[in-house]
Design a protein around this motif. Structure first.
Motif, PDB file in Angstrom:
ATOM      1  N   VAL A   1       0.688  -0.979   0.472  1.00  0.00           N
ATOM      2  CA  VAL A   1      -0.128  -0.150   0.030  1.00  0.00           C
ATOM      3  C   VAL A   1       0.900   1.498   0.342  1.00  0.00           C
ATOM      4  N   LEU A   2       1.803   1.672   0.241  1.00  0.00           N
ATOM      5  CA  LEU A   2       2.689   2.591   0.645  1.00  0.00           C
ATOM      6  C   LEU A   2       4.143   2.600  -0.634  1.00  0.00           C
ATOM      7  N   VAL A   3       3.772   1.967  -1.413  1.00  0.00           N
ATOM      8  CA  VAL A   3       3.850   1.878  -2.820  1.00  0.00           C
ATOM      9  C   VAL A   3       3.488   2.109  -3.650  1.00  0.00           C
ATOM     10  N   ALA A   4       1.961   1.706  -3.167  1.00  0.00           N
ATOM     11  CA  ALA A   4       1.329   2.361  -4.444  1.00  0.00           C
ATOM     12  C   ALA A   4       0.701   4.031  -4.259  1.00  0.00           C
ATOM     13  N   LEU A   5       1.048   4.176  -2.709  1.00  0.00           N
ATOM     14  CA  LEU A   5       0.674   5.725  -2.516  1.00  0.00           C
ATOM     15  C   LEU A   5       1.632   6.261  -3.258  1.00  0.00           C
ATOM     16  N   ALA A   6       3.120   5.481  -3.095  1.00  0.00           N
ATOM     17  CA  ALA A   6       4.231   6.486  -3.270  1.00  0.00           C
ATOM     18  C   ALA A   6       3.921   6.482  -5.078  1.00  0.00           C
ATOM     19  N   GLY A   7       3.583   5.531  -5.693  1.00  0.00           N
ATOM     20  CA  GLY A   7       3.770   5.379  -7.640  1.00  0.00           C
ATOM     21  C   GLY A   7       2.225   6.228  -7.493  1.00  0.00           C
ATOM     22  N   LEU A   8       1.378   6.625  -6.871  1.00  0.00           N
ATOM     23  CA  LEU A   8       0.524   7.626  -7.244  1.00  0.00           C
ATOM     24  C   LEU A   8       1.361   9.046  -6.960  1.00  0.00           C
ATOM     25  N   ALA A   9       1.691   8.921  -6.104  1.00  0.00           N
ATOM     26  CA  ALA A   9       2.131  10.941  -5.491  1.00  0.00           C
ATOM     27  C   ALA A   9       2.500  10.895  -7.016  1.00  0.00           C
ATOM     28  N   SER A  10       3.994  10.580  -7.436  1.00  0.00           N
ATOM     29  CA  SER A  10       4.592  10.604  -7.863  1.00  0.00           C
ATOM     30  C   SER A  10       4.446  10.342  -9.705  1.00  0.00           C
TER      31      SER A  10
END
Length: 121
Positions: free
Chosen positions: A14-23
């Motif tokens: 979930v943290l990786v997904a949030l970081a990906g969406l943020a980028s």
């Protein structure tokens, strides 16, 4: 299957997904933070696969063993495929690719838990 590993993998994914969406929202490509998160996720998934393989070798078998093994192999390969695809994506959508693969990983991890805990046939 260890619930602690499933929860840990879920949190990291979930943290990786949030970081990906943020980028993606920031119109940036992925960076080292994304790759480090994906690497941590991959390590957790490999540990989970080793634990499951040892349990299978020890005689524990889920009712749908073939499906379980297929999901186990797929979940280990999915973050690697997501990172490789996102690194070759020259646009800002690389973060979205990584986010989608991370979220699919979460679904697959919990499907593995469901398959493992299914009542015997």
């Amino acid at each position: 299957m260890t619930p602690a590993l499933a929860w840990s993998a879920t949190a990291v994914a979930v943290l990786v997904a949030l970081a990906g969406l943020a980028s993606t929202v920031a119109r940036r490509r992925i960076g080292l933070v994304h790759l480090a998160g994906a690497a941590v996720l991959e390590v957790l998934l490999v540990v989970q696969a080793v634990v499951a393989t040892v349990a299978l070798a020890g005689g524990q078998r889920p009712p749908e063993t073939a499906t379980f093994v297929g999901y186990l192999a797929g979940v280990v390969l999915l973050p690697v495929a997501g990172v490789l695809w996102s690194r070759t994506e020259p646009s800002r959508w690389a973060g979205t690719v990584l986010a989608v693969t991370s979220l699919v990983t979460v679904v697959m991890v919990w499907r593995l838990v469901q398959l493992w805990e299914a009542p015997g046939a």
